[in-house]
Design an enzyme around this catalytic site. Structure first.
Site, short mmCIF file in Angstrom:
data_model
loop_
_atom_site.label_atom_id
_atom_site.label_comp_id
_atom_site.label_asym_id
_atom_site.label_seq_id
_atom_site.Cartn_x
_atom_site.Cartn_y
_atom_site.Cartn_z
N GLU A 1 -19.32 -8.44 -7.43
CA GLU A 1 -18.80 -9.77 -7.77
C GLU A 1 -18.89 -9.96 -9.29
O GLU A 1 -19.97 -9.77 -9.86
CB GLU A 1 -19.62 -10.84 -7.04
CG GLU A 1 -19.46 -10.74 -5.52
CD GLU A 1 -20.62 -11.39 -4.76
OE1 GLU A 1 -21.39 -12.16 -5.37
OE2 GLU A 1 -20.75 -11.10 -3.56
N LEU B 1 -16.35 -12.50 -2.66
CA LEU B 1 -17.75 -12.89 -2.62
C LEU B 1 -18.33 -12.59 -1.24
O LEU B 1 -18.36 -13.44 -0.35
CB LEU B 1 -17.86 -14.39 -2.94
CG LEU B 1 -19.16 -14.88 -3.53
CD1 LEU B 1 -18.95 -16.26 -4.14
CD2 LEU B 1 -20.28 -14.91 -2.52
N GLU C 1 -21.35 -9.90 0.21
CA GLU C 1 -22.28 -8.80 -0.11
C GLU C 1 -22.29 -7.72 0.96
O GLU C 1 -22.38 -6.54 0.65
CB GLU C 1 -23.69 -9.36 -0.32
CG GLU C 1 -23.85 -10.12 -1.63
CD GLU C 1 -23.34 -11.54 -1.59
OE1 GLU C 1 -23.04 -12.04 -0.49
OE2 GLU C 1 -23.23 -12.17 -2.67
N GLN D 1 -25.51 -9.34 -7.12
CA GLN D 1 -25.88 -10.11 -8.31
C GLN D 1 -27.37 -10.43 -8.43
O GLN D 1 -27.92 -10.47 -9.52
CB GLN D 1 -25.05 -11.40 -8.36
CG GLN D 1 -23.62 -11.13 -8.78
CD GLN D 1 -22.81 -12.37 -8.97
OE1 GLN D 1 -23.15 -13.44 -8.46
NE2 GLN D 1 -21.71 -12.24 -9.68
N PHE D 2 -27.97 -10.73 -7.30
CA PHE D 2 -29.41 -11.00 -7.28
C PHE D 2 -29.97 -10.44 -5.99
O PHE D 2 -29.27 -10.40 -4.98
CB PHE D 2 -29.71 -12.50 -7.35
CG PHE D 2 -29.42 -13.10 -8.69
CD1 PHE D 2 -30.40 -13.14 -9.68
CD2 PHE D 2 -28.17 -13.61 -8.98
CE1 PHE D 2 -30.12 -13.68 -10.93
CE2 PHE D 2 -27.89 -14.16 -10.22
CZ PHE D 2 -28.86 -14.20 -11.20
N PRO E 1 -27.85 -9.53 3.26
CA PRO E 1 -26.74 -9.20 4.17
C PRO E 1 -26.37 -7.71 4.15
O PRO E 1 -25.66 -7.26 5.06
CB PRO E 1 -25.57 -10.04 3.63
CG PRO E 1 -26.21 -11.13 2.85
CD PRO E 1 -27.47 -10.54 2.28
N HIS F 1 -33.24 -16.24 -6.06
CA HIS F 1 -32.81 -15.31 -7.10
C HIS F 1 -33.95 -14.42 -7.59
O HIS F 1 -33.77 -13.66 -8.52
CB HIS F 1 -32.26 -16.09 -8.31
CG HIS F 1 -30.89 -16.67 -8.10
ND1 HIS F 1 -30.62 -17.57 -7.10
CD2 HIS F 1 -29.73 -16.46 -8.76
CE1 HIS F 1 -29.34 -17.90 -7.16
NE2 HIS F 1 -28.78 -17.24 -8.15
#
Lengths: 326, 361
Positions: free
Chosen positions: A29, A58, A60, A82-83, A89, A129
């Site tokens: 992403e 978007l 995962e 991203q984090f 998932p 995060h």
């Protein structure tokens, strides 16, 4: 040699891998024109085109599943999550497919993919995060779990991960993405996987850690040295499979061990190392193995996260206590 | 008007395809391939072989010589029809009930028995080397299909990924995520949902409020078609069209093959607990093998002698496969470490030695 940050070293390694091998594909992403939320992929799309540096929807689970399909076809996908809180998932794909398709098909199909994600707390990020779920990943047979602690190792280990014929989860210590700086020669040379790095030699106590926590661990070793305690510091670097030989060799020398990780305590990877030492290094021990870890709580949001994470003081105290035995 | 006269900005259609009626008569002009009698006969033979194989597999399970097994009873037309439209260089990503597709693509019967008998060597099979093994976690192979198709597109290879799953899988995010991505990038992939009406005990009406499964592709931006999944001519025709379009760069397609699972979900299931017998009996009147046989017989393309000869051939082929399966010696325990990684990491060498009975665990 240029001095770069850890995240810049990641970028250098990605660019080098893509330059060397047309099968390397970067996906995730916002990895394209935006260069990734941490800028790890900055400039790659302009250089290698949108087909090889792919902005995904978007989703995962999709990113990890796409990596499996691409890798089985002989591409070398490098997916970015991203984090780490958004990696969950992907667990289905990592456990049920990526890590075992070589074994399930007895070598007919293989999965040379890399899934990169920032790892850990300490950046005052929003909820979800700041995860440190490396132990969950290290429990998966057939996977490799790698976490660098310096720009040099980020560069060399990421190149190794991309070139590895099996799936690798590459955890990037978010807290030192920019705080860690070092000279990195863009030589294209990889560092070995499955091997721990001895960052500092010492005879009195072994401190074992990985990722961002090595910052506090090294600071603790400095503080201990001022008290006349010589700590050996090991950067485990690859957690699955991990370098038992270096760990046991160090314990044989020092007789004392403190394991430091920011992930929660119960079932954390520190427990695995402590068990190894109990099984195969017990006769060397002069003191109980100690763990300095996060607490068995949800990793708190910004206001409390410093209290959650191991501090230099907690590490020093544990090492000092170990040295008071015998 | 109740909607205040708001303008309609989009309308969608879902088409349904059927050629052969349950009694074998023709509903509409047949597709071109149906004039090839030998091809129709080969589809018929493949379905009959699959049914014979299923029967034997269940018998083996009942006598403790095979693990849990998922039968294709009633839905033979789907996997045979789909696979018959593929080229060898295409890649199949099957679910656990797509035996018929694997067999069509050259996987040996004994290899399928090995898999269900609990031996990974069954997945090192004789079909096209890049085909995926059975996928057991429902729908999780759909993202792989999108990844495979992306690789084809990136390398400009005229190949198509064909991903098969059941109606239950269309409830999973995996499947939608994959279809959505495939739509965005116009990937050469065909998704096939075998709608057999039941996801173990959960009927379709509790699985989705969607009128058709085919319409689920509309949200992903490509054509979905519903096909009579008990009519192998219709399944093959739909697959041919979809695969050709995908190969031609027109992007993905979705096929909902509406059929019925006449058997239990697996040998561990007892469908009589949740499914009325009258419903099953009614569906037997629509099943695909009798339907194609009635058509072929009506066209004088199939005789009683052909049927008897086929039965004997199937029996012989299945029995020979069973013999080879049962004669396959189990491997040593240490082989579970084989193919875990490309090279076994040093950390696990001692564990492997322990399994090999060499001590040092």
């Amino acid at each position: 040699m240029a001095e770069v940050t850890l995240v810049e070293a990641v970028n250098l390694a990605l660019a080098r891998a893509m330059e060397d091998d047309p099968d390397v594909v970067v996906l995730g992403e916002d990895v394209g024109i935006n260069g990734g939320v941490f800028r790890a992929t900055v400039g790659l799309q302009a250089r290698f085109g949108p087909e090889r540096v792919l902005d995904t929807p978007l989703a995962e689970l999709l990113i990890s599943g796409l990596c499996v399909g691409m890798a089985v076809q002989g591409l070398k996908p490098v997916g970015e999550i991203q984090f780490m809180g958004f990696l969950y998932p992907c667990i289905d794909q990592l456990v049920n497919h990526a890590s075992r398709i070589r074994n399930r098909t007895q070598g007919r199909l293989t999965c040379p993919m890399v899934l990169r994600t920032p790892h850990g707390a300490g950046i005052r990020a929003p909820e979800h995060h700041s995860e440190s779920a490396e132990a969950m990943l290290a429990h998966i047979p057939g996977l490799r779990v790698v976490i660098p602690s310096s720009p040099e190792r980020a560069y060399g280990l990421l190149l190794a991960a991309i070139r590895d014929p099996d799936p690798v989860v590459f955890l990037e210590p978010t807290r030192i993405y920019r705080a860690a700086k070092g000279e990195v020669e863009d030589s294209g040379e990889a560092l070995p996987l499955d091997v721990a790095f001895v960052l500092r030699e010492g005879r009195d106590v072994t401190l074992i850690s990985w990722g961002a926590m090595l910052k506090e661990t090294m600071a603790a070793a400095d503080a201990l040295a001022a008290e006349g305690i010589a700590a050996e510091v090991i950067d485990l670097a690859t957690l699955k499979p991990y370098d038992e030989v270096t760990v046991l060799g160090s314990i044989a020398k020092t007789g004392r061990c403190v394991i430091v990780h920011e992930a929660t305590r119960t079932g954390g990877f520190g427990a695995e190392i402590a068990a190894l030492i109990a099984e195969r290094g017990l006769t060397s021990l002069l003191a109980p193995v100690a763990r300095v870890t996060g607490y068995d709580t949800v990793i708190p949001m910004a206001r409390l996260e410093q209290k959650f994470m191991p501090s230099v003081d907690r590490i020093v105290a544990a090492a000092r206590k170990a040295c008071q035995f015998s | 008007m109740a909607d205040g006269g708001l303008p309609v900005i989009a309308r969608f259609e879902v088409r349904h395809r059927n050629y052969l009626a349950p009694d074998g008569s023709i509903n509409r002009p047949l597709p071109a391939f149906a004039s090839d009698a030998s091809l129709l006969a080969s589809l018929y033979r493949a379905m009959v072989l699959l049914r014979n194989f299923d029967r034997k597999a269940v018998a083996l399970q009942r006598t403790g010589r095979l693990g849990t097994y998922a039968v294709s009873l009633g839905q033979e037309a789907v996997s045979v029809g789909i696979a018959s439209a593929m080229r060898e260089e295409d890649v199949l990503l099957p679910s656990y009930r797509d035996n018929g597709a694997l067999i069509w693509r050259g996987v040996k019967l004994e290899e399928i028995l090995l898999f269900w008998g609990g031996d990974e060597r069954g997945n090192h099979f004789s079909g096209p080397v890049q085909d995926f093994p059975f996928c057991v976690p429902v729908g999780s192979q759909a993202p792989h299909a999108a990844g495979v198709a992306y690789a084809f597109k990136l390398r400009k290879e005229p190949r198509v990924a064909v991903c098969m799953y059941g109606d239950g899988a269309t409830s999973k995010g995996d499947v939608y995520e994959a279809m959505n991505f495939a739509g965005v990038h116009k990937l050469p992939v065909v998704f096939v949902a075998t709608n057999n009406q039941w996801a173990i005990s959960v009927p379709l009406r509790l699985q989705t409020a969607s009128e058709t499964l085919a319409q689920k592709s509309i949200a992903a931006g490509f054509i979905g078609e519903q096909v009579d999944g008990s009519d192998v001519v219709a399944v093959r025709a739909a697959a041919e069209d979809a695969i050709a379009a995908a190969r031609d760069g027109q992007g993905p397609r979705f096929i909902e093959a509406v059929t019925y699972r006449l058997g239990d979900h697996t040998t561990s299931d007892d469908a009589s607990r949740y499914r009325p017998e009258e419903e099953v009996q009614a569906r037997w009147k629509e099943e695909p093998i009798a339907r194609l046989r009635a058509f072929l017989a009506g066209q004088k393309m199939w005789s009683k002698a052909d049927e008897e000869q086929l039965a004997a051939e199937c029996h012989e082929r299945v029995e020979a496969a069973v013999e080879r399966y049962l004669a396959t010696e189990p491997r040593g325990g240490e082989t579970m470490f084989d193919y875990l990684y490309a090279d076994l990491p040093e950390a696990y060498v001692a564990q492997r030695r322990q399994l090999a009975g060499e001590g040092d665990g």
